[in-house]
Design a protein around this motif. Structure first.
Motif, PDB file in Angstrom:
ATOM      1  N   HIS A  21       0.865  -1.179   0.000  1.00 11.18           N
ATOM      2  CA  HIS A  21       0.000   0.000   0.000  1.00 11.18           C
ATOM      3  C   HIS A  21       0.899   1.225   0.000  1.00 11.18           C
ATOM      4  O   HIS A  21       1.573   1.518   0.986  1.00 11.18           O
ATOM      5  CB  HIS A  21      -0.933   0.008   1.219  1.00 11.18           C
ATOM      6  N   ALA A  22       0.920   1.926  -1.135  1.00 10.77           N
ATOM      7  CA  ALA A  22       1.840   3.052  -1.321  1.00 10.77           C
ATOM      8  C   ALA A  22       1.372   4.303  -0.598  1.00 10.77           C
ATOM      9  O   ALA A  22       0.217   4.439  -0.198  1.00 10.77           O
ATOM     10  CB  ALA A  22       1.991   3.346  -2.810  1.00 10.77           C
ATOM     11  N   TRP A  23       2.293   5.210  -0.481  1.00 16.13           N
ATOM     12  CA  TRP A  23       2.052   6.517   0.139  1.00 16.13           C
ATOM     13  C   TRP A  23       0.846   7.163  -0.529  1.00 16.13           C
ATOM     14  O   TRP A  23       0.801   7.312  -1.744  1.00 16.13           O
ATOM     15  CB  TRP A  23       3.283   7.394  -0.067  1.00 16.13           C
ATOM     16  N   PRO A  24      -0.162   7.568   0.243  1.00 18.12           N
ATOM     17  CA  PRO A  24      -1.362   8.160  -0.360  1.00 18.12           C
ATOM     18  C   PRO A  24      -1.179   9.637  -0.691  1.00 18.12           C
ATOM     19  O   PRO A  24      -0.300  10.303  -0.161  1.00 18.12           O
ATOM     20  CB  PRO A  24      -2.412   7.975   0.734  1.00 18.12           C
ATOM     21  N   THR A  27      -0.240  14.793  -4.275  1.00 20.51           N
ATOM     22  CA  THR A  27       0.629  15.968  -4.252  1.00 20.51           C
ATOM     23  C   THR A  27       2.019  15.601  -4.769  1.00 20.51           C
ATOM     24  O   THR A  27       2.368  14.422  -4.878  1.00 20.51           O
ATOM     25  CB  THR A  27       0.766  16.498  -2.817  1.00 20.51           C
ATOM     26  N   ALA A  28       2.820  16.613  -5.051  1.00 19.15           N
ATOM     27  CA  ALA A  28       4.202  16.376  -5.481  1.00 19.15           C
ATOM     28  C   ALA A  28       4.981  15.664  -4.384  1.00 19.15           C
ATOM     29  O   ALA A  28       5.809  14.786  -4.678  1.00 19.15           O
ATOM     30  CB  ALA A  28       4.863  17.697  -5.847  1.00 19.15           C
ATOM     31  N   GLU A  29       4.726  16.005  -3.132  1.00 17.47           N
ATOM     32  CA  GLU A  29       5.408  15.344  -2.015  1.00 17.47           C
ATOM     33  C   GLU A  29       5.049  13.852  -1.964  1.00 17.47           C
ATOM     34  O   GLU A  29       5.928  12.999  -1.792  1.00 17.47           O
ATOM     35  CB  GLU A  29       5.028  15.998  -0.687  1.00 17.47           C
ATOM     36  N   ALA A  30       3.778  13.536  -2.134  1.00 16.14           N
ATOM     37  CA  ALA A  30       3.346  12.131  -2.126  1.00 16.14           C
ATOM     38  C   ALA A  30       3.974  11.370  -3.292  1.00 16.14           C
ATOM     39  O   ALA A  30       4.428  10.238  -3.127  1.00 16.14           O
ATOM     40  CB  ALA A  30       1.818  12.046  -2.186  1.00 16.14           C
ATOM     41  N   GLU A  31       4.018  11.986  -4.457  1.00 16.66           N
ATOM     42  CA  GLU A  31       4.625  11.341  -5.623  1.00 16.66           C
ATOM     43  C   GLU A  31       6.115  11.073  -5.377  1.00 16.66           C
ATOM     44  O   GLU A  31       6.626  10.005  -5.716  1.00 16.66           O
ATOM     45  CB  GLU A  31       4.444  12.218  -6.860  1.00 16.66           C
ATOM     46  N   ALA A  32       6.805  12.017  -4.762  1.00 16.45           N
ATOM     47  CA  ALA A  32       8.232  11.831  -4.443  1.00 16.45           C
ATOM     48  C   ALA A  32       8.418  10.689  -3.443  1.00 16.45           C
ATOM     49  O   ALA A  32       9.352   9.887  -3.575  1.00 16.45           O
ATOM     50  CB  ALA A  32       8.821  13.127  -3.897  1.00 16.45           C
ATOM     51  N   ALA A  35       7.980   7.415  -5.240  1.00 12.50           N
ATOM     52  CA  ALA A  35       9.160   7.098  -6.051  1.00 12.50           C
ATOM     53  C   ALA A  35      10.224   6.415  -5.197  1.00 12.50           C
ATOM     54  O   ALA A  35      10.864   5.451  -5.633  1.00 12.50           O
ATOM     55  CB  ALA A  35       9.711   8.361  -6.707  1.00 12.50           C
ATOM     56  N   ILE A  36      10.404   6.895  -3.976  1.00 13.88           N
ATOM     57  CA  ILE A  36      11.352   6.268  -3.052  1.00 13.88           C
ATOM     58  C   ILE A  36      10.885   4.860  -2.708  1.00 13.88           C
ATOM     59  O   ILE A  36      11.681   3.912  -2.720  1.00 13.88           O
ATOM     60  CB  ILE A  36      11.512   7.127  -1.782  1.00 13.88           C
ATOM     61  N   GLU A  37       9.598   4.710  -2.412  1.00 20.78           N
ATOM     62  CA  GLU A  37       9.048   3.385  -2.078  1.00 20.78           C
ATOM     63  C   GLU A  37       9.221   2.411  -3.244  1.00 20.78           C
ATOM     64  O   GLU A  37       9.617   1.257  -3.042  1.00 20.78           O
ATOM     65  CB  GLU A  37       7.567   3.501  -1.717  1.00 20.78           C
ATOM     66  N   PHE A  38       8.931   2.863  -4.455  1.00 20.12           N
ATOM     67  CA  PHE A  38       9.036   1.982  -5.618  1.00 20.12           C
ATOM     68  C   PHE A  38      10.481   1.539  -5.825  1.00 20.12           C
ATOM     69  O   PHE A  38      10.744   0.380  -6.145  1.00 20.12           O
ATOM     70  CB  PHE A  38       8.485   2.659  -6.871  1.00 20.12           C
ATOM     71  N   ALA A  39      11.434   2.448  -5.635  1.00 18.66           N
ATOM     72  CA  ALA A  39      12.853   2.087  -5.751  1.00 18.66           C
ATOM     73  C   ALA A  39      13.237   1.062  -4.693  1.00 18.66           C
ATOM     74  O   ALA A  39      13.975   0.104  -4.981  1.00 18.66           O
ATOM     75  CB  ALA A  39      13.722   3.338  -5.643  1.00 18.66           C
ATOM     76  N   GLU A  40      12.735   1.243  -3.467  1.00 19.64           N
ATOM     77  CA  GLU A  40      13.021   0.288  -2.390  1.00 19.64           C
ATOM     78  C   GLU A  40      12.443  -1.093  -2.701  1.00 19.64           C
ATOM     79  O   GLU A  40      13.092  -2.119  -2.462  1.00 19.64           O
ATOM     80  CB  GLU A  40      12.480   0.801  -1.059  1.00 19.64           C
ATOM     81  N   VAL A  61      -0.275   6.387 -14.471  1.00 23.41           N
ATOM     82  CA  VAL A  61       0.563   5.188 -14.553  1.00 23.41           C
ATOM     83  C   VAL A  61       2.016   5.515 -14.894  1.00 23.41           C
ATOM     84  O   VAL A  61       2.899   4.682 -14.684  1.00 23.41           O
ATOM     85  CB  VAL A  61      -0.013   4.135 -15.526  1.00 23.41           C
ATOM     86  N   SER A  62       2.294   6.718 -15.368  1.00 23.98           N
ATOM     87  CA  SER A  62       3.681   7.094 -15.659  1.00 23.98           C
ATOM     88  C   SER A  62       4.545   7.064 -14.390  1.00 23.98           C
ATOM     89  O   SER A  62       5.764   6.909 -14.488  1.00 23.98           O
ATOM     90  CB  SER A  62       3.745   8.471 -16.314  1.00 23.98           C
ATOM     91  N   GLU A  63       3.930   7.175 -13.217  1.00 20.52           N
ATOM     92  CA  GLU A  63       4.675   7.068 -11.961  1.00 20.52           C
ATOM     93  C   GLU A  63       5.296   5.681 -11.790  1.00 20.52           C
ATOM     94  O   GLU A  63       6.234   5.511 -11.017  1.00 20.52           O
ATOM     95  CB  GLU A  63       3.764   7.331 -10.762  1.00 20.52           C
ATOM     96  N   LEU A  64       4.763   4.697 -12.496  1.00 28.85           N
ATOM     97  CA  LEU A  64       5.246   3.323 -12.359  1.00 28.85           C
ATOM     98  C   LEU A  64       6.371   2.999 -13.343  1.00 28.85           C
ATOM     99  O   LEU A  64       6.772   1.853 -13.491  1.00 28.85           O
ATOM    100  CB  LEU A  64       4.072   2.352 -12.548  1.00 28.85           C
TER     101      LEU A  64
END
Length: 129
Positions: A21-24, A27-32, A35-40, A61-64
C-alpha cells in the motif's frame, strides 16, 4: 506498509508474493515519497521472480516507470490498458495494480465493473507461472 511471502511451484521454482500500500495523496510530495518506495521495492525484489499487488496510489501510470524500465509487466497501464480503480474528490485514478517480474508472463488483465463494498475496484490478472 507491505506483506510478503514466498511460495514454491510444483517444479521447485520460488515466487515471491508482495502486497503493498503506497504513500497516499496526489501531491508532489506524495509522488516523491512513492518514487522512493518503488525504488526500495525494486531493490528488495531484485533478482527474484515476483508478483507485486496493491494500491499504488498513483495519479498516473507514468509514476510506475521504474517497474516498466526494469522490464516488469503491469496489469494496469501495460498491454491491457488503463483501469481507473479508485477515485479522489470525484476524479478516477489508476490506483491499483498487479505487477510481475520480467520472467513471468501476464496473459490477461482487467478490472471489475464496480467496487462492491470496497472504495476501489478489484483488478485481476492471469499470469503464466
Amino acid at each position: 506498509q507491505y506483506a510478503t511471502g514466498t511460495f514454491e511451484t510444483k517444479n521447485g521454482d520460488e515466487i515471491t508474493f508482495f502486497n503493498f500500500h503506497a504513500w497516499p495523496g496526489l501531491t508532489a510530495e506524495a509522488e516523491a515519497n512513492r518514487a522512493i518506495e518503488f525504488a526500495e521495492i525494486l531493490t528488495i525484489l531484485n533478482g527474484k521472480t515476483f508478483i507485486l499487488t496493491g494500491d499504488m496510489n498513483v495519479g498516473d501510470v507514468s509514476e510506475l516507470e521504474p517497474f516498466t524500465s526494469a522490464g516488469c509487466h503491469m496489469a494496469n497501464g501495460g498491454d491491457f490498458g488503463v483501469f481507473y480503480t479508485g477515485s479522489s474528490a470525484g476524479v478516477s485514478y489508476p490506483f491499483d495494480n498487479v505487477i510481475v517480474s520480467p520472467d513471468l508472463t501476464m496473459i490477461y488483465a482487467n478490472a471489475a465493473e464496480s467496487s462492491g463494498t470496497s472504495d476501489h475496484k478489484l483488478i485481476f490478472a492471469d499470469i503464466v507461472i
